[in-house]
Design a protein around this motif. Structure first.
Motif, PDB file in Angstrom:
ATOM      1  N   SER A 608       0.833  -1.210   0.000  1.00 16.36           N
ATOM      2  CA  SER A 608       0.000   0.000   0.000  1.00 16.36           C
ATOM      3  C   SER A 608       0.865   1.256   0.000  1.00 16.36           C
ATOM      4  O   SER A 608       0.599   2.218  -0.734  1.00 16.36           O
ATOM      5  CB  SER A 608      -0.928  -0.005   1.222  1.00 16.36           C
ATOM      6  N   ILE A 609       1.933   1.251   0.801  1.00 17.52           N
ATOM      7  CA  ILE A 609       2.822   2.417   0.868  1.00 17.52           C
ATOM      8  C   ILE A 609       3.513   2.627  -0.471  1.00 17.52           C
ATOM      9  O   ILE A 609       3.583   3.755  -0.997  1.00 17.52           O
ATOM     10  CB  ILE A 609       3.851   2.235   2.003  1.00 17.52           C
ATOM     11  N   LEU A 610       4.057   1.550  -1.058  1.00 18.25           N
ATOM     12  CA  LEU A 610       4.762   1.666  -2.333  1.00 18.25           C
ATOM     13  C   LEU A 610       3.805   2.092  -3.441  1.00 18.25           C
ATOM     14  O   LEU A 610       4.183   2.844  -4.354  1.00 18.25           O
ATOM     15  CB  LEU A 610       5.423   0.334  -2.694  1.00 18.25           C
ATOM     16  N   ASP A 612       1.053   3.976  -3.059  1.00 21.03           N
ATOM     17  CA  ASP A 612       0.724   5.394  -2.875  1.00 21.03           C
ATOM     18  C   ASP A 612       1.885   6.291  -3.287  1.00 21.03           C
ATOM     19  O   ASP A 612       1.670   7.344  -3.896  1.00 21.03           O
ATOM     20  CB  ASP A 612       0.362   5.661  -1.406  1.00 21.03           C
ATOM     21  N   ASP A 613       3.136   5.871  -2.947  1.00 18.10           N
ATOM     22  CA  ASP A 613       4.304   6.705  -3.259  1.00 18.10           C
ATOM     23  C   ASP A 613       4.869   6.444  -4.650  1.00 18.10           C
ATOM     24  O   ASP A 613       5.729   7.202  -5.110  1.00 18.10           O
ATOM     25  CB  ASP A 613       5.412   6.462  -2.218  1.00 18.10           C
ATOM     26  N   ASN A 614       4.421   5.352  -5.298  1.00 18.54           N
ATOM     27  CA  ASN A 614       4.891   4.979  -6.644  1.00 18.54           C
ATOM     28  C   ASN A 614       6.419   4.910  -6.677  1.00 18.54           C
ATOM     29  O   ASN A 614       7.081   5.609  -7.436  1.00 18.54           O
ATOM     30  CB  ASN A 614       4.364   5.975  -7.689  1.00 18.54           C
ATOM     31  N   ARG A 615       6.969   4.020  -5.841  1.00 20.91           N
ATOM     32  CA  ARG A 615       8.426   3.923  -5.741  1.00 20.91           C
ATOM     33  C   ARG A 615       8.837   2.499  -5.406  1.00 20.91           C
ATOM     34  O   ARG A 615       8.000   1.632  -5.116  1.00 20.91           O
ATOM     35  CB  ARG A 615       8.945   4.870  -4.655  1.00 20.91           C
ATOM     36  N   LEU A 616      10.162   2.270  -5.467  1.00 14.81           N
ATOM     37  CA  LEU A 616      10.733   0.995  -5.049  1.00 14.81           C
ATOM     38  C   LEU A 616      10.876   0.971  -3.528  1.00 14.81           C
ATOM     39  O   LEU A 616      10.926   2.034  -2.886  1.00 14.81           O
ATOM     40  CB  LEU A 616      12.105   0.804  -5.699  1.00 14.81           C
ATOM     41  N   PRO A 617      10.962  -0.214  -2.915  1.00 16.95           N
ATOM     42  CA  PRO A 617      11.164  -0.254  -1.463  1.00 16.95           C
ATOM     43  C   PRO A 617      12.536   0.290  -1.087  1.00 16.95           C
ATOM     44  O   PRO A 617      13.524   0.088  -1.796  1.00 16.95           O
ATOM     45  CB  PRO A 617      11.024  -1.750  -1.133  1.00 16.95           C
ATOM     46  N   SER A 618      12.591   0.995   0.033  1.00 19.43           N
ATOM     47  CA  SER A 618      13.859   1.558   0.506  1.00 19.43           C
ATOM     48  C   SER A 618      14.715   0.459   1.137  1.00 19.43           C
ATOM     49  O   SER A 618      14.252  -0.662   1.396  1.00 19.43           O
ATOM     50  CB  SER A 618      13.580   2.660   1.531  1.00 19.43           C
ATOM     51  N   ASP A 619      15.981   0.792   1.389  1.00 20.17           N
ATOM     52  CA  ASP A 619      16.882  -0.173   2.022  1.00 20.17           C
ATOM     53  C   ASP A 619      16.368  -0.562   3.411  1.00 20.17           C
ATOM     54  O   ASP A 619      16.481  -1.727   3.824  1.00 20.17           O
ATOM     55  CB  ASP A 619      18.293   0.420   2.128  1.00 20.17           C
ATOM     56  N   GLU A 620      15.818   0.417   4.146  1.00 20.66           N
ATOM     57  CA  GLU A 620      15.291   0.118   5.477  1.00 20.66           C
ATOM     58  C   GLU A 620      14.104  -0.832   5.404  1.00 20.66           C
ATOM     59  O   GLU A 620      13.975  -1.759   6.221  1.00 20.66           O
ATOM     60  CB  GLU A 620      14.864   1.411   6.188  1.00 20.66           C
TER      61      GLU A 620
END
Length: 887
Positions: A608-610, A612-620
């Motif tokens: 859901s977060i990815l 909404d932000d239309n991005r790849l998952p962060s390293d964290e």
């Protein structure tokens, strides 16, 4: 006349004179009172009440105008003009303003002590600014609506140009196909008549016809991408997105289209195509200009619309500001009018009180002068002394009673504080302004510290967290505003608070008097231990489910573990957003099958977060996913050791057959095929795993299903389709969640209560076919067409709709659940099929069900004469399979 008579006469004259004086004084007092009261009533009726009425009329007219113009963006040109031409509220506001200005010039009102000079002087200018903003608003709204109509017309022109362009290329392609057919016929003729001239055959094989057809197909694809860009331009929500499209995709697509046209011109050199190529060149340039290459292009018009919408919002903000200032001005004038009325009424009351006092004084003086008697005076003195003594006694008794009451109040307060402290909960009260009152339990101070003087609820509980402070303020304001019932408003306020590693639960209770909210009782409970117990209980149940799945299907469980390990390792290494979404979605499905519900829920939130932000998952986020996965595996302990024991499943009938061959001393050629067959994996193992997963999903969704599997007697090397089987989970989930109806819907539609799901495999014409079908509601083609159109995808033909279904991000669901709705599953299945050289097709009839068919080249497998079949019912979740032995 004697001295006594003269004394009596003087006393009588004195009494008469005093009587006349008292009467004259009473008459004068009555006249003064009547004059003062008449003046006050006149001021109230001629000034205050009309002013309040006109202020109310002005507020109502402005409020109606503000409300009517708040939804201009939803109206068409005719409705906006009709609303603009309706001047009734505007005339009413101006009329009320003119009458109000006339009333505010009254010298009595202007000279009043608290007359709001600033509000009066700003009233006229704010009304004028509001009306000017209203005119601008209508102008910009009509202009925006006109621009949107022009944009729609321009978009229709782009569609028409594309249609003409494709018609021209279709005509050229038709001529090329005709030419190719004629060449083939000439070659056939030469072969039939044994003509040795090979020139026609050489032209057919190495000629330009195929290159020309490929150039036209490339050109058509570029044109369709440019048309898709037009759809993206029409969907752009702000100028940043629009500028990005113009700077990147528009230039790239235009360049590709021109290069494709240049390639067509290079390969089509015959004179017969020159006219069509010229027209094709003209249509191409026209299409590029209409999309994003001129001031009249779609991009330019869309940019103008977005700017006008921004201007419309700015004007609406100005109008709202003017309305708010105007409301403050009228509120000040209303407050003044109420205060002026109060002062006028107070003046009248003071006049009446003064006249009463003066009349009483005059009458008492007259009576005392006319009835001068020592006995009366003496009696009055004695009575006064007696009254003073009684008052003194009463005063002493009252002082003793007050002293006892203060002691009782202190004792009761101490008892109440003891009760509050003994509950163990944090209890305190807040007034309607949010101020924390002195009454509070001991736990409140221990948890949150001693509140400072005049501390507000949101400041005390939220501390330095501004966002949490705003949430508490908005929730408390909704409670005390009493717009909604107390229980409804209290349910919207923050109910949980985390501080210093502990979690608190908040409850709000009403403290009212005569139906009016006086204060709010806040009850705080420490639920940290309760939450930890719940988490521990969930972890134990999850571990039980995971181990149960391992014991029920060890091979499937171990395959899922190994597959998840590979997928999780690849999450942080890819830069392809689409591929990353597929991986994450497949990991979620595998975790749900394994039984790691907590990890599946975590991945669902991450999706859901990815999204909404239309991005790849962060390293964290990748590290957090790895940590959760490793912790889940570590909780299983030694149970995972069985995954590395090299165990395979062999049918008992195969073992008995092998034993018979050995007893009969059969030859090598008879024994080897059977042993090789044992090393293969029966397809029914994978089908039964999918059937078991379908039954579990049906149980979660409270649906009844019956699953039938038939593997067609196929066995394959375990590694052949290893990367494909996990993606089949997406098809199973979609079938149970989307396809099959609830029992009530099925019975209403005349179907059996339990939905039917079929999983099968077979070899057809050298291809292995894997089929999944159901008897559910089928695909809603109209809804799929609407969704494809909204995404700018082709939607004219059934083939276009099927292609759209397998596009990343395509889903007909309005919101995603933990089972489906992301628009990733079908694309992941298709990608896995194509990676292994396979394909996927769909057949669906409305209200009769859907069938997915996956085809792979048949190689390195074995097909038995007797297929392996099984049946599974979601009510019992028991599956009938052939007897197996572990080796």
């Amino acid at each position: 006349m004697s001295q006594s008579s003269l004394k009596i006469e003087r006393n009588v004259k004195t009494i008469a004179t005093l009587g006349a004086f008292v009467l004259a004084s009473l008459i004068v007092t009555v006249c003064v009172v009547q004059h003062t009261l008449g003046k006050s009533i006149k001021q109230l009726s001629t000034s205050v009440i009309p002013m309040q009425s006109k202020l109310a009329e002005l507020n109502e007219a402005v409020g109606r105008m503000f409300l009517s113009q708040s939804n201009l963006h939803t109206l068409d040109q005719t409705q906006i003009e009709a609303l603009e031409n309706d001047k009734q509220d505007e005339h009413a506001a101006l009329k009320s303003l003119a009458q109000l200005k006339q009333q505010l010039t009254d010298p009595v009102i202007v000279s009043a002590k608290h007359f709001p000079t600033d509000a009066t002087s700003n009233l006229d200018s704010e009304v004028e600014q509001f009306l000017d903003a209203r005119k601008k608003l209508f102008h910009v709204a009509k202009l925006t609506e006109s621009l949107e109509q022009e944009f729609k017309w321009a978009q229709d022109q782009v569609d028409a140009d594309l249609k003409h362009l494709l018609q021209e290329t279709a005509a050229i392609a038709g001529v090329l196909r005709l030419k190719y057919v004629l060449e083939m016929r000439q070659v056939a003729h030469d072969l039939d008549h044994e003509i040795t001239d090979q020139s026609h055959l050489r032209d057919l094989i190495v000629g330009d016809t195929r290159a020309q057809s490929e150039a036209i197909e490339a050109f058509n694809l570029s044109a369709q991408k440019l048309n898709s860009l037009a759809g993206k331009i029409s969907a752009a929500g702000n100028t940043d997105i629009l500028n990005s499209l113009s700077a990147n995709e528009a230039a790239q697509n235009s360049l590709k289209l021109r290069k494709s046209l240049e390639k067509i011109e290079r390969v089509l050199t015959d004179d017969q195509y020159q006219d069509r190529l010229a027209k094709l060149n003209q249509l191409t340039n026209m299409l590029i200009e209409r999309v994003d290459d001129s001031n009249e292009s779609l991009a330019a018009k869309r940019r103008e619309i977005l700017l006008r919408r921004q201007e419309l919002r700015q004007i609406q903000n100005e109008s709202e500001r003017s309305a708010h200032i105007l409301q403050r001005c009228t509120s000040s004038l209303l407050a003044f009018s109420e205060r002026f009325a109060t002062e006028t009424s107070g003046t009248a009351e003071n006049t009446i009180s003064g006249s009463r006092a003066a009349t009483a004084f005059i009458v008492i003086i007259g009576l005392l002068c006319m009835i001068i008697a020592a006995f009366r005076v003496r009696t009055s003195v004695f009575d006064l002394r007696s009254q003073n003594e009684r008052l003194s006694e009463l005063s002493q008794s009252l002082a003793e009673a007050n002293s006892g009451l203060e002691l009782a109040v202190k004792q009761r307060t101490a008892s109440l504080q003891l009760v509050l402290d003994s509950t163990g909960d944090g209890i305190f009260t807040v007034d309607t302004d949010g101020l924390i009152l002195p009454e509070r339990s001991k736990a409140v101070v221990e948890w949150f510290g001693e509140p400072r003087e005049n501390a507000k609820l949101w400041e005390y509980l939220a501390g330095d967290d501004d966002n949490l402070s705003d949430e508490f303020w908005m929730g408390f304001d909704q409670i005390v505003s009493e717009i909604f019932p107390f229980e409804v408003a209290a349910a919207q306020a923050p109910s949980r608070l985390t501080l210093d590693g502990r979690t608190y639960e908040l409850e709000y209770r009403e403290v009212s008097s005569n139906g009016t909210l006086n204060r709010v009782l806040v009850i705080v409970k420490d639920i940290t231990a309760h939450l930890e117990a719940e988490r521990a209980d969930r972890a134990i149940k999850e571990l039980q489910e995971v181990i149960g799945n391992l014991l029920r299907d060890r091979d499937g469980f171990c395959d899922s573990i190994r597959e998840c390990n590979k997928l999780i390792e690849s999450v942080g290494t890819t830069d392809d957003m689409i591929f990353s979404k597929r991986i994450i979605h497949t990991i979620k499905g595998n975790c749900a099958i394994i039984g790691f519900r907590s990890i599946s829920d975590q991945i669902h939130e991450l999706e859901s977060i990815l999204e909404d932000d239309n991005r790849l998952p962060s390293d964290e986020e990748v590290a957090s996913l790895n940590l959760s996965w490793n912790q889940g595996l570590s909780r299983m302990g030694t149970f995972l050791d069985t995954c590395d024991q090299g165990i395979i499943h062999v049918m008992r009938s195969d073992l008995e057959r092998l034993a018979n061959l050995l007893r009969n001393e059969a030859g090598y050629d008879d024994i080897l095929p059977l042993v090789e067959q044992c090393l293969l994996e029966p397809v029914n193992i994978q089908l039964n795993r999918l059937a078991d997963h379908a039954a579990r999903i049906a149980t979660v969704l409270d649906k009844k299903i019956h699953v039938t599997t038939d593997d067609g007697g196929l066995s394959l090397p375990a590694e052949r389709l290893k990367s494909f089987w996990p993606t089949m989970i997406h098809l199973v989930r979609n079938a149970v969640d989307h396809g099959l109806e609830s029992s009530e819907e099925r019975l209403t539609a005349g179907k059996s209560e339990a939905g039917q799901l079929w999983l099968s495999s077979d070899v057809v014409n050298g291809w292995m076919e894997i089929s999944l079908s159901d008897d559910g509601r089928g695909l809603d083609w109209e809804r799929i067409r609407e969704k494809a159109t909204s995404l700018g995808l082709p939607a004219d033909r059934r083939e276009d709709l099927l292609e759209a279904m397998f596009t990343d991000g395509f889903s007909t669901r309005s919101e995603a659940t933990d089972l489906s709705g992301r628009g990733v599953g079908l694309s992941a299945v298709k990608a896995a099929c194509e990676m292994l050289g396979g394909s996927i097709s769909v057949q669906s009839d409305r209200d009769h069900g859907t069938e997915f068919t996956i085809r792979f080249p048949w190689e390195k497998g074995i097909q038995l004469d007797t297929p392996r079949q099984s049946h599974l019912d979601s009510a019992t979740q028991s599956i009938a399979t052939p007897t197996q032995a572990d080796v």
